[in-house]
Write a protein that holds these residues in place. Structure first.
Motif, short mmCIF file in Angstrom:
data_model
loop_
_atom_site.label_atom_id
_atom_site.label_comp_id
_atom_site.label_asym_id
_atom_site.label_seq_id
_atom_site.Cartn_x
_atom_site.Cartn_y
_atom_site.Cartn_z
N ASP A 43 0.87 -1.16 0.00
CA ASP A 43 0.00 0.00 0.00
C ASP A 43 0.92 1.23 0.00
OD1 ASP A 43 -3.04 0.90 0.88
OD2 ASP A 43 -1.51 2.27 1.63
N TYR A 45 0.74 3.93 1.37
CA TYR A 45 0.81 4.71 2.61
C TYR A 45 1.32 3.89 3.80
CZ TYR A 45 -1.93 7.68 -0.45
OH TYR A 45 -2.36 8.42 -1.52
N ARG A 81 -5.40 -0.27 -2.82
CA ARG A 81 -4.41 0.58 -3.49
C ARG A 81 -3.12 -0.22 -3.62
NH1 ARG A 81 -5.80 4.88 1.19
NH2 ARG A 81 -4.63 3.30 2.33
N PRO A 118 -3.88 2.76 -8.73
CA PRO A 118 -4.24 3.72 -7.69
C PRO A 118 -5.35 3.27 -6.75
CG PRO A 118 -4.82 4.56 -9.88
CD PRO A 118 -4.03 3.32 -10.09
N PHE A 119 -6.41 2.69 -7.29
CA PHE A 119 -7.52 2.28 -6.44
C PHE A 119 -8.40 1.31 -7.21
CE2 PHE A 119 -11.13 2.44 -3.64
CZ PHE A 119 -10.56 2.70 -2.40
N ASN A 121 -11.65 0.47 -7.94
CA ASN A 121 -13.04 0.92 -7.87
C ASN A 121 -13.95 -0.12 -8.54
OD1 ASN A 121 -13.00 3.74 -6.70
ND2 ASN A 121 -11.47 3.97 -8.32
N ARG B 283 -6.39 3.02 13.07
CA ARG B 283 -6.64 3.47 11.70
C ARG B 283 -8.14 3.60 11.56
NH1 ARG B 283 -2.46 -0.05 7.86
NH2 ARG B 283 -0.74 1.41 8.11
N ASP B 287 -12.80 3.77 4.56
CA ASP B 287 -11.79 4.21 3.60
C ASP B 287 -11.56 5.70 3.76
OD1 ASP B 287 -11.65 1.67 2.63
OD2 ASP B 287 -12.57 2.10 0.68
N PHE B 289 -8.52 9.12 2.67
CA PHE B 289 -7.31 9.44 1.94
C PHE B 289 -6.14 8.95 2.78
CE2 PHE B 289 -3.64 12.28 1.48
CZ PHE B 289 -3.28 11.89 0.20
N ALA B 290 -5.23 8.17 2.19
CA ALA B 290 -4.15 7.52 2.94
C ALA B 290 -4.80 6.84 4.15
CB ALA B 290 -3.06 8.51 3.33
N PHE B 291 -4.33 7.12 5.37
CA PHE B 291 -5.02 6.61 6.56
C PHE B 291 -5.48 7.77 7.43
CE2 PHE B 291 -2.10 3.03 5.48
CZ PHE B 291 -3.09 2.10 5.14
N LYS B 297 -12.99 8.90 2.56
CA LYS B 297 -13.16 8.76 1.10
C LYS B 297 -14.64 8.76 0.75
CE LYS B 297 -11.95 5.75 -2.82
NZ LYS B 297 -11.43 6.79 -3.74
N ASN B 331 -6.63 9.95 -9.45
CA ASN B 331 -6.60 8.55 -9.91
C ASN B 331 -7.19 7.56 -8.92
OD1 ASN B 331 -4.53 8.83 -8.09
ND2 ASN B 331 -2.95 7.91 -9.39
N GLU B 332 -7.58 8.01 -7.73
CA GLU B 332 -8.21 7.07 -6.80
C GLU B 332 -9.74 7.08 -6.94
OE1 GLU B 332 -6.56 7.01 -2.85
OE2 GLU B 332 -4.50 7.17 -3.60
N ILE B 333 -10.25 7.96 -7.78
CA ILE B 333 -11.69 8.00 -8.08
C ILE B 333 -11.93 7.18 -9.35
CG2 ILE B 333 -13.56 9.56 -8.83
CD1 ILE B 333 -12.28 11.71 -7.04
#
Lengths: 561, 561
Positions: A43, A45, A81, A118-119, A121, B283, B287, B289-291, B297, B331-333
Motif C-alpha cells: 500500500d 501509505y 491501493r 491507484p484504487f 473501484n 486506523r 476508507d 485518503f491515505a489513513f 473517502k 486517480n483514486e476516483i
C-alpha cells in the motif's frame, strides 16, 4: 537480462482488477531469459521510520510464445491501493524494474519510482454476464436455416437447397423455421442462438436495414419472434440479435429523404456526406461500409441518430426480452456511442451480453466500459492454421493461443466468443479439405476451450461451402445427407462440456507440444477437477507419455467413459 | 534486429488521432538497432485483382532514450480507416512487423495480418482547450499569498510571516489579498491562476472540505470570489479551482450524520464504511485518503454522491465562470465518475480545462474521455534531478524527457501541465541548495518547454522551504526581501514565451547533450521560426559549436536582443 524485452504498463492486460477485491499483475520478459520474478509491492501509505514497507512475492510463469515469457501473480490489496515493481533474477544477476526504469536494489525512500494501481473501484471492474461462461452458441443465418412458413416467402423464392446460393438468391428461411427445429437445437445441446439480422431489409443477409423496429416480413412478424424468444427461454436457450448500427440500408427512410431532398433534408446530418447531390458511382460520395453504396455509414455522433439507435437497442430488450446484442462492424463506430449503449442496455437488463464484431486486437473495447466480448478471430485463425491447414506446428499453435490469452485480462478471456467460422468465412469442412478428422479436432479444441464457443449452423453436420455466398447454403435436414459422425462428435463434446465445469470454465495449461509428431497436450483445471486433453494432429499413431504425475489420483477416461 | 524490443499497439501513445483528419503512428525499437523504418499502409478496402494495395512511406526517428529509438509518421487516411504494418531494415536484413507477428515480405492476400486503426471518429479525438497552450499558470495557496481583509482572519491568526508555518498555523491570506495583487501577476506576465481549495474547511490547506457550495469565510465570500474572477478575466487571466472529490472533510455534514446515526444514517452509503460504529484510531475503519481519519473517502459510485459532486462542478462554472478544475487525488476516483464529470463540465463550458492530479504514468485518463491533462511530475522529477541535484547528466536528462514525451500522444503533450514544484514538494531554491543559477536554468527549461507551465507562488522571488509545511510560507511582498534577479529572469522568460510562438508551442528536438561538459542544446520549432536553446549546466565556461547549419538564416539572439 535483456531489458529491452521487459514490458509492463498498468491497466489493460498487464494490471487489472479481476474482481472487486483482486488484482492480476503480469510481466513480459524475453523467452528463457529470466529465471525468477518476484513482485515487490505495498500500500502506498505503509511507511515506518521513513521506509516504505515493501512486500515480496514470487510470480509464476503463466506461459510463453515465440518470443516472450509471461509472468503472473494475483494480489488482494487490503486497502484496494497498490504500488509495485518487479525483481528479476537470472543466475547471479538481479534487477529491479519500476515505472522509472531499472535499479540494482529496490528503492524504499519514495513510492514514486513504482508502478501504480491507484484504487480498485468496483464500478470500473470488467464485469460480463456469468451465464455466458456456461453457454454454447449456435449461429443461425435465418434465410437458410429452415422455411417454416412458405406463405411469407419472397417473390422468386427457390425450392429449398435446389441450387447453390448466389449473393441475391432467396430460399425462404424464416423464424417459424427456427421454431420448428428448436428440438434439434436442444438435442444438439446448445443453449444460446445468435441470429444474423432479422429486421426489415431487402437483401437475403439483411445487413442493409430498412427499418430497425420491424421484423422482415419474409422472416415473420413480431408475434412469431416473441413466440421464438419465449420458447427458447422455456428450453433454457438465450437469444442474441445482430445490431447493424455502423450503417443502414439504402432504403432506410432517412437516407431516402436525403436522396430526395439533398441539402434541405432534415436527415442530412444523419450521414457523412462529402458533397451534394449524392452519387453512388464510381464510389459513393458519402461514407459507407467499405465502398458499398447500398450501406451508407450512420453518423453515430449525431445525438438524434444516437437516440434513435439506442431506442432500437432498448426496444428489443424491453419488448422481446432478448439476451444479447452482437454488434456489426463494431470498431468503426465511436467509443462514446458504445459507452452510452452499454449504459442503456445494462440498465434495462444487467446480464445482457454485448458482443462486438472486431477481427483485430480489441483491448480498447474491453476495458469494462464498452463490450463484454468480441468475436475472437485471432483464436479462429490460429486453430484453422494448425488443425485445418497444417500451416503451423503444435508448438507455434500453442504459442499463438498463449499470446491471444495474454493479450487480454483473464475475466475477458472467460467470456470471449470463440468461433471456428461464420457467415463471413468459408465452412470449416471445406477449409479442412473435406477431412472429417480435422473438423473433429477443431471442434474438440473449441469445445474444450475457455469462453463461449459458437457453432455455425450446419458445421455440426458437415456442410461445405467456400467464402460467402458458398458458406450460406440451405441447412440440410435430411438425416441421410447429414454427416452423423461429426454430429455425434459435437453432441458428445457439448455433453462433456455441460457435465464437467473444468471442460468449459477450466484454465488451460499447455503441457506438451511437438512439431515432429505434431501432438498437443493440455489440461483444463477448475476447482478440484483437471481434464487432460491429448491431441494427435497427424495421420500417424504415436506413443506419448502423459506429462503429469498421476500417482494417487482418480482417473476417468471421459471420452470412452 | 532485436524483435523482442520492437513494440507497437494501436491507440494510446502508439497510434492515435491527432486531429479530425490526421493519425499519428509510432514504433519503438531497440536503440541503434534499426536503420530505417517504413510504414506499410492502406485503406482496408483498397483491393485490385485480389491484392491489397499497400502504400509505403518512411518514418522518422523522433527521439531515443536509454534503451529505445522511437519512430514517427503522420498519415491522413482518405476514408478515415487504416490497416498498417512496419518494414524495418538494417544492413541487408529486412523484417515486416504486423499484429500477427514478423514476416520476411509484406503479405497482401489479407488485411487481417495488419495493425488496425478502424475509423477516425471525431468524437473520440483527444481535444483540450486551445488557450491552455498559450497559458502560464501561477499556483496560489490562498492562506499564504496575501491578507487583504484582516476582518475575516481566523482566530489565532499570526502576524504575516512572523514565523515559519506549522501544519496548523494561520496567517490570514484570503481572496481579497489576491485581488489586491493582481497587478503583480499581470506584471509578472502570468495569464492563469490555480487556487488550491477555497471552499469551507477547517484546515489552512482546505483539502478537508466541510461545504463544497461555500467559500471558506476566512477566505471571503461569493461576492469577493465573483469579483476576483471578473477582474482576472478583464486582465486576461483564467481561473482554475481545486476539486477535492476523492474525500471530504471530517465535518462534512453527511459524514457527521453517519458519525451520529451510524447504520441508520441515510448517508451511510456515501462512504466506504467497513463496520459500525465508526472508529478513527488506530486506523479509521472506513476508507480514507491515505489513513487520514479526517479525510473520509467519498463513494463516487453512489448515484447520490455523484449527483452532488457533479452539481458542485457545474455550480462554480455556471455561477462564477471559472475556467478550469484541478482534480485532487484524481486517480483514486473511478473512471466512470470522471467520464460523467467531463460530459457535465464540457457541456456547460466547452473550453474548460480538466487537470488531474496524477503523479504516475496517466495514459488511461488521457484517452479523450476523461482529463485534458495531468500534473506532469515525471517531467518535474527529471528536471530536478538534472538541474537541481546533478544526480544525472545531460544525456540521461534528455532521455528522460524524450521518454516522457513518447509516453503520451502529441496532442496530450501540447496541453500538459508542467510544474517545478507545488504545495506538495520542497521549494525549488531549497532543492537547488540555494544556488540561484540552478533555479534560473530550471525556469529556462520549464518556460521554453511545450505545454502549460505553472509557477508556484514565491518561487519566482526565491522563496525557500522544505517539504510541507516549509513550502507554504507567507508570500514575501517587501521588494528588498525578494530575489529580484530570479524575478527579472522569470519575467523575461515569460515575455519571450509570449512574444515567440515557437518558445511556447514549438516542438522540442534535442540536438546535443554531453555528460562530460554537462551541456544541453535543443531547438523549439513552430511554423517558420526555430529557437535554439543552449544550456550549460556546469560551473565552468565551455566552448561549443552550434549544431545547426545557420547558412543563409536570419539570426537573433533573443536573450541579449
Amino acid at each position: 537480462m535483456f531489458k529491452e524485452a521487459i514490458y509492463h504498463r498498468p491497466k489493460d492486460n498487464f494490471a487489472y482488477a479481476y474482481d472487486e477485491k483482486t488484482l492480476h499483475i503480469r510481466l513480459r520478459t524475453k523467452k528463457d531469459d529470466v529465471e525468477a520474478v518476484h513482485l515487490l509491492y505495498a500500500d502506498p501509505y505503509e511507511w515506518k521510520d521513513g521506509v516504505w514497507q515493501l512486500n515480496r512475492a514470487p510470480m509464476v510463469k503463466s506461459g510463453f510464445d515465440d518470443l516472450f515469457d509471461y509472468w503472473f501473480i494475483e494480489v488482494i490489496p487490503p486497502y484496494r491501493r497498490l504500488r509495485y515493481g518487479f525483481e528479476l533474477t537470472s543466475g547471479n544477476e538481479k534487477i529491479v524494474y519500476t515505472e522509472k526504469g531499472f535499479y540494482h536494489e529496490a528503492p524504499t525512500d519514495d513510492t514514486a519510482y513504482y508502478f501504480c494501481f491507484p484504487f480498485l473501484n468496483k464500478i470500473d471492474v470488467f464485469h460480463a454476464p456469468e451465464w455466458v461462461k456456461d453457454t454454447v452458441w449456435y449461429q443461425i443465418f435465418p434465410e437458410r436455416f429452415a422455411n417454416g412458413n412458405p406463405a411469407i416467402d419472397p417473390e422468386g423464392t427457390l425450392p429449398w437447397a435446389s441450387e447453390d446460393p448466389t449473393p441475391t438468391s432467396f430460399f425462404g428461411g424464416d423464424l417459424e423455421g427456427i421454431i420448428q427445429h428448436l428440438d434439434y437445437l436442444v438435442d444438439l445441446g446448445v443453449n444460446g442462438i445468435y441470429l444474423t439480422p432479422i429486421f426489415h431489409a431487402p437483401s437475403n443477409h439483411k445487413y442493409d436495414t430498412t427499418n430497425y423496429f420491424e421484423i422482415d416480413p419474409h422472416f415473420g412478424d413480431k408475434q412469431t419472434f416473441k413466440k421464438l424468444v419465449d420458447l427458447c427461454h422455456e428450453k433454457g436457450i438465450r437469444v442474441m440479435l445482430d445490431a447493424v448500427f455502423n450503417h443502414c440500408g439504402y432504403y432506410f427512410a432517412p437516407f431516402q429523404d436525403v436522396l430526395k431532398n439533398g441539402e434541405a433534408s432534415k436527415y442530412k446530418d444523419w450521414f457523412h456526406i462529402h458533397e451534394f447531390p449524392l452519387q453512388t458511382t464510381p464510389r459513393p460520395n458519402y461514407d459507407a461500409f467499405a465502398f458499398v453504396a447500398q450501406m451508407p455509414k450512420l453518423n453515430t455522433e449525431n445525438p438524434e441518430v444516437k437516440k434513435y439507435l439506442l431506442d432500437v437497442a432498448a426496444y428489443w430488450i424491453q419488448e422481446f426480452d432478448i439476451d444479447g446484442w452482437r454488434l456489426d462492424v463494431a470498431n468503426e463506430i465511436d467509443h462514446q456511442f458504445w459507452r452510452e449503449f452499454r449504459q442503456v442496455v445494462k440498465s434495462m437488463k444487467p446480464d445482457v451480453y454485448i458482443l462486438g464484431e472486431i477481427w483485430h486486437d480489441a483491448m480498447p473495447w474491453l476495458r469494462g466500459d464498452q463490450f463484454d466480448a468480441v468475436m475472437n478471430y485471432p483464436f479462429t485463425n490460429g486453430a484453422i492454421r494448425f488443425f485445418a491447414k497444417n500451416e503451423i506446428g503444435a508448438k507455434q499453435f500453442a504459442n499463438i493461443i498463449t499470446n491471444v490469452l495474454h493479450s487480454y485480462p483473464e475475466n475477458v478471456n472467460e467470456v470471449a466468443f470463440h468461433l471456428l467460422g461464420s457467415h463471413d468465412t468459408p465452412r470449416i469442412l471445406t477449409v479442412c479439405d473435406n477431412d472429417v478428422r480435422k473438423v473433429k479436432l477443431l471442434f474438440l479444441f473449441q469445445l474444450s476451450f475457455t469462453g463461449s464457443p459458437c457453432i455455425y449452423y450446419g458445421d455440426e453436420i458437415g456442410m461445405t461451402g467456400g467464402q460467402d455466398p458458398g458458406c450460406r447454403k440451405c441447412m440440410v435436414w435430411e438425416e441421410e445427407k447429414q454427416n452423423r459422425d461429426i454430429l455425434e462428435h459435437v453432441k458428445k463434446l457439448i455433453a462433456l462440456r455441460k457435465a464437467h465445469p473444468a471442460f468449459r470454465r477450466g484454465k488451460i495449461t499447455f503441457m506438451d507440444a511437438s512439431d515432429e509428431s505434431n501432438h498437443l497436450i493440455y489440461t483444463k483445471t477448475y476447482l478440484d477437477e483437471t481434464i487432460l486433453v491429448m491431441i494427435n494432429n497427424s495421420s500417424k499413431e504415436i506413443d506419448i507419455t502423459v506429462p503429469l504425475s498421476l500417482k494417487g489420483k482418480w482417473l476417468v477416461n471421459l471420452w470412452t467413459n
